[in-house]
Design a protein around this motif. Structure first.
Motif, PDB file in Angstrom:
ATOM      1  N   MET A   1     -28.200  -3.183 -17.495  1.00 29.55           N
ATOM      2  CA  MET A   1     -27.978  -3.874 -16.228  1.00 29.55           C
ATOM      3  C   MET A   1     -29.080  -4.913 -16.050  1.00 29.55           C
ATOM      4  O   MET A   1     -30.230  -4.698 -16.400  1.00 29.55           O
ATOM      5  N   ALA A   2     -28.722  -6.027 -15.505  1.00 27.20           N
ATOM      6  CA  ALA A   2     -29.680  -7.102 -15.243  1.00 27.20           C
ATOM      7  C   ALA A   2     -30.699  -6.651 -14.200  1.00 27.20           C
ATOM      8  O   ALA A   2     -30.550  -5.607 -13.572  1.00 27.20           O
ATOM      9  N   ASP A   3     -31.747  -7.452 -14.042  1.00 29.57           N
ATOM     10  CA  ASP A   3     -32.713  -7.156 -12.990  1.00 29.57           C
ATOM     11  C   ASP A   3     -31.991  -7.040 -11.657  1.00 29.57           C
ATOM     12  O   ASP A   3     -31.010  -7.747 -11.414  1.00 29.57           O
ATOM     13  N   VAL A   4     -32.489  -6.155 -10.819  1.00 24.92           N
ATOM     14  CA  VAL A   4     -31.866  -5.968  -9.519  1.00 24.92           C
ATOM     15  C   VAL A   4     -32.804  -6.468  -8.435  1.00 24.92           C
ATOM     16  O   VAL A   4     -34.025  -6.468  -8.587  1.00 24.92           O
ATOM     17  N   SER A   5     -32.223  -6.869  -7.343  1.00 26.40           N
ATOM     18  CA  SER A   5     -32.979  -7.423  -6.226  1.00 26.40           C
ATOM     19  C   SER A   5     -33.628  -6.319  -5.395  1.00 26.40           C
ATOM     20  O   SER A   5     -33.193  -5.161  -5.433  1.00 26.40           O
ATOM     21  N   PRO A   6     -34.616  -6.695  -4.598  1.00 21.48           N
ATOM     22  CA  PRO A   6     -35.188  -5.727  -3.651  1.00 21.48           C
ATOM     23  C   PRO A   6     -34.134  -5.230  -2.653  1.00 21.48           C
ATOM     24  O   PRO A   6     -34.227  -4.105  -2.172  1.00 21.48           O
ATOM     25  N   PHE A   7     -33.140  -6.042  -2.373  1.00 20.28           N
ATOM     26  CA  PHE A   7     -32.060  -5.631  -1.474  1.00 20.28           C
ATOM     27  C   PHE A   7     -31.273  -4.466  -2.079  1.00 20.28           C
ATOM     28  O   PHE A   7     -31.002  -3.467  -1.411  1.00 20.28           O
ATOM     29  N   TRP A   8     -30.916  -4.557  -3.351  1.00 20.39           N
ATOM     30  CA  TRP A   8     -30.184  -3.467  -4.005  1.00 20.39           C
ATOM     31  C   TRP A   8     -31.037  -2.199  -4.038  1.00 20.39           C
ATOM     32  O   TRP A   8     -30.551  -1.097  -3.752  1.00 20.39           O
ATOM     33  N   THR A   9     -32.311  -2.348  -4.347  1.00 20.33           N
ATOM     34  CA  THR A   9     -33.224  -1.207  -4.374  1.00 20.33           C
ATOM     35  C   THR A   9     -33.311  -0.549  -2.995  1.00 20.33           C
ATOM     36  O   THR A   9     -33.262   0.681  -2.870  1.00 20.33           O
ATOM     37  N   PHE A  10     -33.419  -1.364  -1.948  1.00 21.80           N
ATOM     38  CA  PHE A  10     -33.424  -0.870  -0.562  1.00 21.80           C
ATOM     39  C   PHE A  10     -32.137  -0.099  -0.265  1.00 21.80           C
ATOM     40  O   PHE A  10     -32.168   0.999   0.297  1.00 21.80           O
ATOM     41  N   SER A  11     -31.006  -0.670  -0.645  1.00 17.16           N
ATOM     42  CA  SER A  11     -29.710  -0.042  -0.359  1.00 17.16           C
ATOM     43  C   SER A  11     -29.583   1.313  -1.046  1.00 17.16           C
ATOM     44  O   SER A  11     -29.114   2.281  -0.436  1.00 17.16           O
ATOM     45  N   LEU A  12     -29.992   1.386  -2.298  1.00 18.14           N
ATOM     46  CA  LEU A  12     -29.923   2.663  -3.012  1.00 18.14           C
ATOM     47  C   LEU A  12     -30.799   3.716  -2.333  1.00 18.14           C
ATOM     48  O   LEU A  12     -30.380   4.869  -2.178  1.00 18.14           O
ATOM     49  N   ALA A  13     -31.994   3.331  -1.933  1.00 18.66           N
ATOM     50  CA  ALA A  13     -32.898   4.273  -1.271  1.00 18.66           C
ATOM     51  C   ALA A  13     -32.322   4.726   0.068  1.00 18.66           C
ATOM     52  O   ALA A  13     -32.330   5.917   0.394  1.00 18.66           O
ATOM     53  N   LEU A  14     -31.816   3.789   0.846  1.00 19.71           N
ATOM     54  CA  LEU A  14     -31.246   4.135   2.147  1.00 19.71           C
ATOM     55  C   LEU A  14     -30.025   5.037   1.976  1.00 19.71           C
ATOM     56  O   LEU A  14     -29.835   5.998   2.720  1.00 19.71           O
ATOM     57  N   TYR A  15     -29.204   4.751   0.988  1.00 20.50           N
ATOM     58  CA  TYR A  15     -27.983   5.518   0.762  1.00 20.50           C
ATOM     59  C   TYR A  15     -28.281   6.963   0.355  1.00 20.50           C
ATOM     60  O   TYR A  15     -27.446   7.842   0.525  1.00 20.50           O
ATOM     61  N   ARG A  16     -29.477   7.211  -0.168  1.00 16.53           N
ATOM     62  CA  ARG A  16     -29.866   8.584  -0.539  1.00 16.53           C
ATOM     63  C   ARG A  16     -30.311   9.399   0.677  1.00 16.53           C
ATOM     64  O   ARG A  16     -30.534  10.602   0.563  1.00 16.53           O
ATOM     65  N   THR A  17     -30.435   8.772   1.832  1.00 14.44           N
ATOM     66  CA  THR A  17     -30.856   9.463   3.045  1.00 14.44           C
ATOM     67  C   THR A  17     -29.715  10.348   3.539  1.00 14.44           C
ATOM     68  O   THR A  17     -28.568   9.883   3.637  1.00 14.44           O
TER      69      THR A  17
END
Length: 148
Positions: free
Chosen positions: A1-17
């Motif tokens: 997978m290509a580099d991911v944005s801080p937005f995608w990283t934020f979304s993954l973390a939030l979605y794990r809540t």
């Protein structure tokens, strides 16, 4: 997978809540929310950016064709495969569902990367305290959906 944005990283973390995935499904299915746009608004709030309704409309318009032609159809196929057609062997259908789910997730990531690439975070809305920005951005999302 290509580099991911801080937005995608934020979304993954939030979605794990705990509770977030279920809330997102309700917002998506019962309220018509594009969860990726909502997550974008929340990420921008974390970045200290309060959005105006025209900012959200700009973001939504930029990805609407992708959402309608890629994300939603993939979601519909994945959901259909929960209970496959009687003529299709259930293990094979489940394997296909897993593949479709992975493609659907990639389509969501691409949508988020497209939102992130529209312009730098600092060029969205106006600078604001993150907590106040979160309240304003969720209000703007609700207004865009006409649920205020």
């Amino acid at each position: 997978m290509a580099d991911v944005s801080p937005f995608w990283t934020f979304s993954l973390a939030l979605y794990r809540t705990p509770g977030v995935p279920a809330a997102c499904i309700v917002l998506q299915d019962e309220c018509g929310v594009d969860v990726n746009v909502l997550l974008f608004a929340l990420w921008l709030a974390k970045e200290g950016r309060a959005l105006r309704s025209d900012d959200l409309a700009e973001a939504d318009l930029a990805i609407s064709a992708w959402r309608n032609e890629a994300v939603r159809p993939l979601r519909a196929v994945r959901r259909f495969l929960r209970e496959p057609h009687a003529a299709i062997e259930s293990v094979a259908a489940a394997a296909l569902r897993d593949k479709v789910k992975a493609v659907e997730l990639e389509s969501e990531r691409l949508q988020q990367e497209a939102l992130f690439a529209l312009k730098p975070a600092a060029n969205w809305g106006e600078a604001c305290d993150p907590a106040a920005a979160a309240a304003r951005n969720t209000d703007a999302c609700a207004a865009m959906l006409k649920v205020v």
